[in-house]
Design an enzyme around this catalytic site. Structure first.
Site, mmCIF file in Angstrom:
data_model
loop_
_atom_site.group_PDB
_atom_site.id
_atom_site.type_symbol
_atom_site.label_atom_id
_atom_site.label_comp_id
_atom_site.label_asym_id
_atom_site.label_seq_id
_atom_site.Cartn_x
_atom_site.Cartn_y
_atom_site.Cartn_z
ATOM 1 N N SER A 162 -68.746 55.660 10.648
ATOM 2 C CA SER A 162 -70.193 55.881 10.651
ATOM 3 C C SER A 162 -70.535 57.117 11.480
ATOM 4 O O SER A 162 -69.749 57.543 12.330
ATOM 5 C CB SER A 162 -70.919 54.645 11.190
ATOM 6 O OG SER A 162 -70.362 54.236 12.412
ATOM 7 N N GLU A 213 -73.767 59.285 13.550
ATOM 8 C CA GLU A 213 -75.103 59.194 14.163
ATOM 9 C C GLU A 213 -75.745 60.577 14.263
ATOM 10 O O GLU A 213 -75.114 61.534 14.698
ATOM 11 C CB GLU A 213 -74.945 58.572 15.553
ATOM 12 C CG GLU A 213 -76.253 58.412 16.292
ATOM 13 C CD GLU A 213 -76.063 57.685 17.618
ATOM 14 O OE1 GLU A 213 -75.459 56.602 17.638
ATOM 15 O OE2 GLU A 213 -76.528 58.233 18.633
ATOM 16 N N THR A 245 -81.128 58.294 15.736
ATOM 17 C CA THR A 245 -81.558 57.817 17.060
ATOM 18 C C THR A 245 -83.081 57.822 17.178
ATOM 19 O O THR A 245 -83.794 58.448 16.386
ATOM 20 C CB THR A 245 -80.968 58.681 18.195
ATOM 21 O OG1 THR A 245 -81.427 60.019 18.025
ATOM 22 C CG2 THR A 245 -79.452 58.639 18.187
ATOM 23 N N ALA A 266 -87.667 59.283 23.041
ATOM 24 C CA ALA A 266 -88.410 58.630 24.121
ATOM 25 C C ALA A 266 -89.914 58.577 23.840
ATOM 26 O O ALA A 266 -90.662 57.892 24.527
ATOM 27 C CB ALA A 266 -88.138 59.339 25.435
ATOM 28 N N ASP A 295 -83.394 54.964 26.979
ATOM 29 C CA ASP A 295 -83.328 55.716 28.235
ATOM 30 C C ASP A 295 -84.727 56.140 28.642
ATOM 31 O O ASP A 295 -85.595 56.320 27.792
ATOM 32 C CB ASP A 295 -82.433 56.943 28.053
ATOM 33 C CG ASP A 295 -80.967 56.564 28.174
ATOM 34 O OD1 ASP A 295 -80.658 55.663 28.969
ATOM 35 O OD2 ASP A 295 -80.147 57.169 27.483
ATOM 36 N N PHE A 347 -73.652 65.164 29.757
ATOM 37 C CA PHE A 347 -73.687 63.848 29.088
ATOM 38 C C PHE A 347 -72.915 62.802 29.885
ATOM 39 O O PHE A 347 -73.371 61.684 30.068
ATOM 40 C CB PHE A 347 -73.077 63.927 27.687
ATOM 41 C CG PHE A 347 -73.958 64.582 26.657
ATOM 42 C CD1 PHE A 347 -75.255 64.963 26.950
ATOM 43 C CD2 PHE A 347 -73.483 64.805 25.374
ATOM 44 C CE1 PHE A 347 -76.061 65.566 26.003
ATOM 45 C CE2 PHE A 347 -74.278 65.406 24.411
ATOM 46 C CZ PHE A 347 -75.566 65.787 24.726
ATOM 47 N N HIS A 361 -67.526 55.087 15.252
ATOM 48 C CA HIS A 361 -68.889 55.614 15.134
ATOM 49 C C HIS A 361 -68.914 56.994 15.802
ATOM 50 O O HIS A 361 -68.671 57.105 17.005
ATOM 51 C CB HIS A 361 -69.860 54.658 15.851
ATOM 52 C CG HIS A 361 -71.307 55.011 15.713
ATOM 53 N ND1 HIS A 361 -72.020 54.850 14.544
ATOM 54 C CD2 HIS A 361 -72.198 55.521 16.618
ATOM 55 C CE1 HIS A 361 -73.281 55.232 14.727
ATOM 56 N NE2 HIS A 361 -73.401 55.651 15.976
HETATM 57 C C1 LIG Z 1 -74.566 53.160 20.240
HETATM 58 C C2 LIG Z 1 -75.712 53.596 21.144
HETATM 59 C C3 LIG Z 1 -76.877 54.085 20.574
HETATM 60 C C4 LIG Z 1 -77.949 54.491 21.390
HETATM 61 N N1 LIG Z 1 -79.091 54.976 20.790
HETATM 62 C C5 LIG Z 1 -80.155 55.320 21.555
HETATM 63 C C6 LIG Z 1 -81.380 55.761 20.981
HETATM 64 O O1 LIG Z 1 -81.501 55.869 19.755
HETATM 65 N N2 LIG Z 1 -82.407 56.083 21.802
HETATM 66 C C7 LIG Z 1 -82.307 55.980 23.172
HETATM 67 O O2 LIG Z 1 -83.274 56.268 23.877
HETATM 68 N N3 LIG Z 1 -81.167 55.572 23.759
HETATM 69 C C8 LIG Z 1 -80.081 55.233 22.987
HETATM 70 N N4 LIG Z 1 -78.932 54.800 23.585
HETATM 71 C C9 LIG Z 1 -78.845 54.765 25.050
HETATM 72 C C10 LIG Z 1 -79.394 53.422 25.632
HETATM 73 O O3 LIG Z 1 -80.748 53.287 25.311
HETATM 74 C C11 LIG Z 1 -79.195 53.477 27.145
HETATM 75 O O4 LIG Z 1 -77.845 53.364 27.462
HETATM 76 C C12 LIG Z 1 -80.085 52.534 27.951
HETATM 77 O O5 LIG Z 1 -80.025 52.956 29.316
HETATM 78 C C13 LIG Z 1 -79.649 51.081 27.891
HETATM 79 O O6 LIG Z 1 -79.874 50.537 26.674
HETATM 80 P P1 LIG Z 1 -79.364 49.050 26.316
HETATM 81 O O7 LIG Z 1 -79.873 48.722 24.986
HETATM 82 O O8 LIG Z 1 -77.914 48.909 26.551
HETATM 83 O O9 LIG Z 1 -80.171 48.249 27.434
HETATM 84 P P2 LIG Z 1 -80.002 46.862 28.158
HETATM 85 O O10 LIG Z 1 -79.126 45.941 27.382
HETATM 86 O O11 LIG Z 1 -81.366 46.369 28.480
HETATM 87 O O12 LIG Z 1 -79.190 47.234 29.487
HETATM 88 C C14 LIG Z 1 -79.686 48.073 30.507
HETATM 89 C C15 LIG Z 1 -79.213 47.535 31.877
HETATM 90 O O13 LIG Z 1 -79.863 46.281 32.148
HETATM 91 C C16 LIG Z 1 -78.909 45.220 32.263
HETATM 92 N N5 LIG Z 1 -79.482 44.068 31.557
HETATM 93 C C17 LIG Z 1 -79.516 43.833 30.227
HETATM 94 N N6 LIG Z 1 -80.204 42.707 29.948
HETATM 95 C C18 LIG Z 1 -80.639 42.231 31.138
HETATM 96 C C19 LIG Z 1 -81.404 41.116 31.534
HETATM 97 N N7 LIG Z 1 -81.875 40.236 30.607
HETATM 98 N N8 LIG Z 1 -81.664 40.938 32.863
HETATM 99 C C20 LIG Z 1 -81.198 41.805 33.793
HETATM 100 N N9 LIG Z 1 -80.453 42.898 33.470
HETATM 101 C C21 LIG Z 1 -80.182 43.095 32.177
HETATM 102 C C22 LIG Z 1 -77.639 45.727 31.602
HETATM 103 O O14 LIG Z 1 -76.491 45.096 32.148
HETATM 104 C C23 LIG Z 1 -77.714 47.210 31.931
HETATM 105 O O15 LIG Z 1 -77.262 47.452 33.233
HETATM 106 C C24 LIG Z 1 -77.835 54.402 22.802
HETATM 107 C C25 LIG Z 1 -76.647 53.930 23.367
HETATM 108 C C26 LIG Z 1 -75.592 53.524 22.576
HETATM 109 C C27 LIG Z 1 -74.311 53.037 23.196
#
Ligand SMILES: Cc1cc2nc3c(=O)[nH]c(=O)nc-3n(C[C@H](O)[C@H](O)[C@H](O)COP(=O)(O)OP(=O)(O)OC[C@H]3O[C@@H](n4cnc5c(N)ncnc54)[C@H](O)[C@@H]3O)c2cc1C
Length: 293
Positions: free
Chosen positions: A14, A16, A47, A50, A108, A217, A267
């Site tokens: 895949s 991105e 993606t 923000a 992020d 990055f 990916h």
């Molecule tokens: C494949 C991939 C695609 C991405 N695409 C994008 C994109 O399109 N746009 C973008 O802005 N960013 C993107 N990101 C980056 C991502 O948004 C960041 O890494 C962001 O900081 C965390 O997102 P997450 O979904 O893992 O968040 P979360 O799962 O919410 O995690 C963030 C932090 O909070 C902790 N956590 C999670 N759930 C809880 C809870 N219930 N209580 C307390 N702590 C918790 C986790 O352990 C972690 O430390 C992508 C990352 C990846 C790997």
């Protein structure tokens, strides 16, 4: 088709892409998508920015790919700067447009902001977004995972606990953050198994394009650059062509090892620069992803 069903049938490749800032950048994204299409990717994804107009472009590109091409597509969606109602609106539009796959992310913080701050009435974590989507929609669902741990996780146990939570709340598969030392990914797979995570985990691979960019990055996402690779990046820091070639060779070897170890897919973070990924896929010659001479 849902990606989870594709994963039942085969190992996936895949790619991105990201939306442009301005509307006149959209054709360049389609050209990049078109070029990698020659390698028959199993799905592509776009993606989610923000804020601002790029979000509309994400929806537009995702929808257009779904409606006008044979490619399967996955929309990225984040919790940043929008209320639950606004997120619900995006999901309804994606659903109406026939999109079948979403990757649910927290997102992020916008550029210039140090930490993620949920808006009033918004989701706090990806887990909440996943739960919401599962309760209201039939999308195939992916979530992010972090072989070296998310930068905000105090330790790896904490990190894996919430990776598991994403699966418990409905993620069908996980895609990893970029990494350059496969040992981190293999260790993560072991920890995931011990934690009872039983969905496919797809490694995310970013071919290095230039030294300054990859340093930026990796420092943002906390990924380690192995010492020998780092030495070479330093040596050719002013020579982007050499670094790009080095990145192609490095990613080819990295993916070859991952594939040989049996990963369910790979990916590629294409960054809208199709040249490196095309060269890597040519080198790899993966079944179903070759280009006829
Ligand atoms: C494949 C991939 C695609 C991405 N695409 C994008 C994109 O399109 N746009 C973008 O802005 N960013 C993107 N990101 C980056 C991502 O948004 C960041 O890494 C962001 O900081 C965390 O997102 P997450 O979904 O893992 O968040 P979360 O799962 O919410 O995690 C963030 C932090 O909070 C902790 N956590 C999670 N759930 C809880 C809870 N219930 N209580 C307390 N702590 C918790 C986790 O352990 C972690 O430390 C992508 C990352 C990846 C790997």
């Amino acid at each position: 088709m849902k990606i989870k069903d594709i994963l039942q049938e085969k190992r996936t490749v895949s790619c991105e892409f990201f939306p442009p800032r301005e509307e006149d950048g959209i054709p360049a994204v389609f050209r990049a998508i078109d070029r990698v299409s020659a390698f028959n990717p199993d799905f592509i994804s776009v993606t989610y920015g923000a804020g601002g107009s790029t979000r509309a472009f994400t929806e537009r590109i995702t929808t257009q790919v779904k409606q006008d091409t044979d490619l399967e597509v996955m929309a990225h969606l984040t919790c940043v700067a929008q209320t639950k109602d606004e997120v619900q609106g995006v999901l309804e539009r994606l659903d109406d447009a026939g999109i079948e796959n979403v990757i649910a992310l927290r997102g992020d913080p916008p550029r210039g902001e140090a930490a993620f701050v949920p808006v009033e009435g918004g989701f706090h974590h990806a887990t909440e977004l996943i739960e919401h989507i599962r309760a209201h929609f039939g999308f195939g669902l992916a979530a992010a995972c972090y072989p070296e741990g998310h930068t905000e996780s105090p330790d790896l146990d904490w990190d894996i606990r919430y990776a598991r939570e994403k699966v418990d709340r409905g993620a069908d598969f996980l895609i990893s953050q970029l990494f350059y030392d496969n040992r981190y990914f293999f260790d993560f797979l072991e920890r995931a198994e011990q934690a009872g995570i039983n969905v496919p985990i797809i490694p995310g691979v970013l071919p290095i394009l230039n030294t300054a960019q990859i340093r930026r990055f990796t420092s943002l996402c906390g990924a380690t650059i192995p010492a020998e690779l780092d030495r070479q990046l330093e040596q050719y820091a002013d020579d982007d062509n050499t670094v790009r070639e080095l990145g192609i060779e490095y990613a080819t070897n990295q993916v070859r090892e991952l594939w040989d170890e049996g990963v369910p897919g790979v990916h590629f973070y294409v960054l809208n620069r199709s040249y490196s990924v095309s060269r890597i896929l040519s080198n790899l010659n993966l079944p179903g992803h070759t280009v006829p001479d």
